[in-house]
Scaffold this motif. Sequence first.
Motif, short mmCIF file in Angstrom:
data_model
loop_
_atom_site.label_atom_id
_atom_site.label_comp_id
_atom_site.label_asym_id
_atom_site.label_seq_id
_atom_site.Cartn_x
_atom_site.Cartn_y
_atom_site.Cartn_z
N THR A 172 0.83 -1.21 0.00
CA THR A 172 0.00 0.00 0.00
C THR A 172 0.86 1.25 0.00
O THR A 172 0.62 2.19 -0.75
CB THR A 172 -0.91 0.01 1.25
N LEU A 173 1.91 1.24 0.85
CA LEU A 173 2.78 2.42 0.91
C LEU A 173 3.53 2.61 -0.41
O LEU A 173 3.73 3.74 -0.86
CB LEU A 173 3.76 2.28 2.07
N THR A 174 3.95 1.50 -1.02
CA THR A 174 4.64 1.61 -2.32
C THR A 174 3.69 2.23 -3.34
O THR A 174 4.06 3.10 -4.11
CB THR A 174 5.11 0.23 -2.78
N ASN A 175 2.42 1.78 -3.33
CA ASN A 175 1.43 2.36 -4.24
C ASN A 175 1.17 3.83 -3.95
O ASN A 175 0.80 4.59 -4.84
CB ASN A 175 0.11 1.59 -4.16
N LEU A 176 1.35 4.23 -2.70
CA LEU A 176 1.17 5.64 -2.35
C LEU A 176 2.39 6.48 -2.73
O LEU A 176 2.42 7.68 -2.49
CB LEU A 176 0.93 5.78 -0.83
N GLY A 177 3.42 5.83 -3.27
CA GLY A 177 4.55 6.59 -3.77
C GLY A 177 5.79 6.56 -2.89
O GLY A 177 6.78 7.23 -3.18
N MET A 178 5.78 5.76 -1.80
CA MET A 178 6.97 5.65 -0.97
C MET A 178 7.85 4.55 -1.57
O MET A 178 7.55 3.36 -1.41
CB MET A 178 6.61 5.26 0.46
N THR A 179 8.94 4.91 -2.24
CA THR A 179 9.70 3.90 -2.97
C THR A 179 10.88 3.33 -2.20
O THR A 179 11.38 2.28 -2.54
CB THR A 179 10.22 4.49 -4.29
N SER A 180 11.35 4.01 -1.19
CA SER A 180 12.60 3.56 -0.56
C SER A 180 12.38 2.59 0.60
O SER A 180 13.31 2.30 1.35
CB SER A 180 13.40 4.77 -0.08
N LEU A 181 11.17 2.07 0.72
CA LEU A 181 10.93 1.11 1.79
C LEU A 181 11.38 -0.28 1.36
O LEU A 181 11.09 -0.71 0.25
CB LEU A 181 9.43 1.07 2.13
N GLN A 182 12.10 -0.97 2.23
CA GLN A 182 12.55 -2.30 1.87
C GLN A 182 11.66 -3.38 2.45
O GLN A 182 11.37 -4.36 1.80
CB GLN A 182 13.98 -2.50 2.38
N ASN A 183 11.25 -3.17 3.66
CA ASN A 183 10.49 -4.22 4.31
C ASN A 183 9.72 -3.66 5.51
O ASN A 183 10.19 -2.74 6.18
CB ASN A 183 11.43 -5.34 4.80
N ILE A 184 8.54 -4.19 5.76
CA ILE A 184 7.80 -3.82 6.98
C ILE A 184 7.28 -5.09 7.63
O ILE A 184 6.74 -5.96 6.95
CB ILE A 184 6.61 -2.90 6.66
N ARG A 185 7.48 -5.20 8.91
CA ARG A 185 6.88 -6.31 9.64
C ARG A 185 6.04 -5.75 10.77
O ARG A 185 6.41 -4.80 11.44
CB ARG A 185 7.97 -7.24 10.20
N GLN A 186 4.87 -6.34 10.96
CA GLN A 186 3.96 -5.82 11.98
C GLN A 186 3.97 -6.71 13.21
O GLN A 186 4.12 -7.93 13.12
CB GLN A 186 2.55 -5.71 11.41
N GLY A 187 3.82 -6.10 14.36
CA GLY A 187 3.75 -6.85 15.59
C GLY A 187 2.65 -6.31 16.49
O GLY A 187 1.82 -5.52 16.05
N LYS A 188 2.66 -6.73 17.73
CA LYS A 188 1.67 -6.24 18.69
C LYS A 188 2.37 -5.53 19.83
O LYS A 188 3.53 -5.79 20.12
CB LYS A 188 0.85 -7.41 19.25
N PHE A 189 1.65 -4.64 20.48
CA PHE A 189 2.23 -3.87 21.57
C PHE A 189 1.22 -3.79 22.70
O PHE A 189 0.04 -3.55 22.46
CB PHE A 189 2.59 -2.47 21.06
N PHE A 190 1.66 -4.03 23.93
CA PHE A 190 0.78 -3.95 25.08
C PHE A 190 1.40 -3.09 26.18
O PHE A 190 2.62 -3.15 26.38
CB PHE A 190 0.51 -5.33 25.68
N GLU A 191 0.57 -2.30 26.85
CA GLU A 191 1.01 -1.62 28.06
C GLU A 191 0.26 -2.24 29.23
O GLU A 191 -0.97 -2.26 29.23
CB GLU A 191 0.68 -0.13 28.00
N ILE A 192 0.99 -2.75 30.19
CA ILE A 192 0.37 -3.48 31.28
C ILE A 192 0.67 -2.82 32.62
O ILE A 192 1.83 -2.57 32.94
CB ILE A 192 0.87 -4.95 31.31
N ASP A 193 -0.38 -2.49 33.38
CA ASP A 193 -0.20 -1.95 34.74
C ASP A 193 -0.39 -3.08 35.73
O ASP A 193 -1.42 -3.76 35.71
CB ASP A 193 -1.24 -0.86 35.04
N ILE A 194 0.60 -3.26 36.60
CA ILE A 194 0.53 -4.34 37.58
C ILE A 194 0.57 -3.78 38.98
O ILE A 194 1.32 -2.86 39.27
CB ILE A 194 1.70 -5.32 37.36
N GLU A 195 -0.28 -4.35 39.85
CA GLU A 195 -0.34 -3.93 41.26
C GLU A 195 0.77 -4.58 42.04
O GLU A 195 0.59 -5.66 42.61
CB GLU A 195 -1.67 -4.41 41.85
#
Lengths: 92, 92
Positions: free
Chosen positions: A37-60
């Motif tokens: 999608t980003l390449t189609n939007l015109g961003m050509t210098s991207l080599q790779n993208i990997r997605q992950g998950k992120f959590f913020e955890i509050d512990i008592e």
Amino acid sequence: MERQFQLNLKKSKLKFSVTVTLKKDVLDPQGKVVLNTLTNLGMTSLQNIRQGKFFEIDIETKDQLEGEKKVKEVCEKLLVNLIIEDYKINKL
Amino acid sequence: MERQFQLNLKKSKLKFSVTVTLKKDVLDPQGKVVLNTLTNLGMTSLQNIRQGKFFEIDIETKDQLEGEKKVKEVCEKLLVNLIIEDYKINKL
């Protein structure tokens, strides 16, 4: 004295962040779609993208070691699929 | 000389991580579900969980400033909804 008690109450929470990423050799179709999608939007210098998950955890707890142990348990019980994912815990 | 060229080629990639989180006052139903599930699994000392997104981005450039600018553009074009989300860029 009551004020001191309230201060202690306030301090009895620790915040951790957990980052979950797919292992290196696991395909990441979601990241590929973002990359295309980003390449189609015109961003050509991207080599790779990997997605992950992120959590913020509050512990008592006041004890950082105990907190980390709890967060580790949380990760392995629910948040992370250890077969295909890695995770990293940070104190915030 | 060819070896030097290959070394340069190798170095011409920078890796950034992007962490996207919901703004403080935005409700996070997904995080709530994770929290409830963990509470049902017997983890009682959890106070709060908020979920976010995580990306690893490889960019073809040697210049860190230029790389950061590109990643910022990527974030604002596609990855982040600036109305309800914050983001943080780190060099890996």
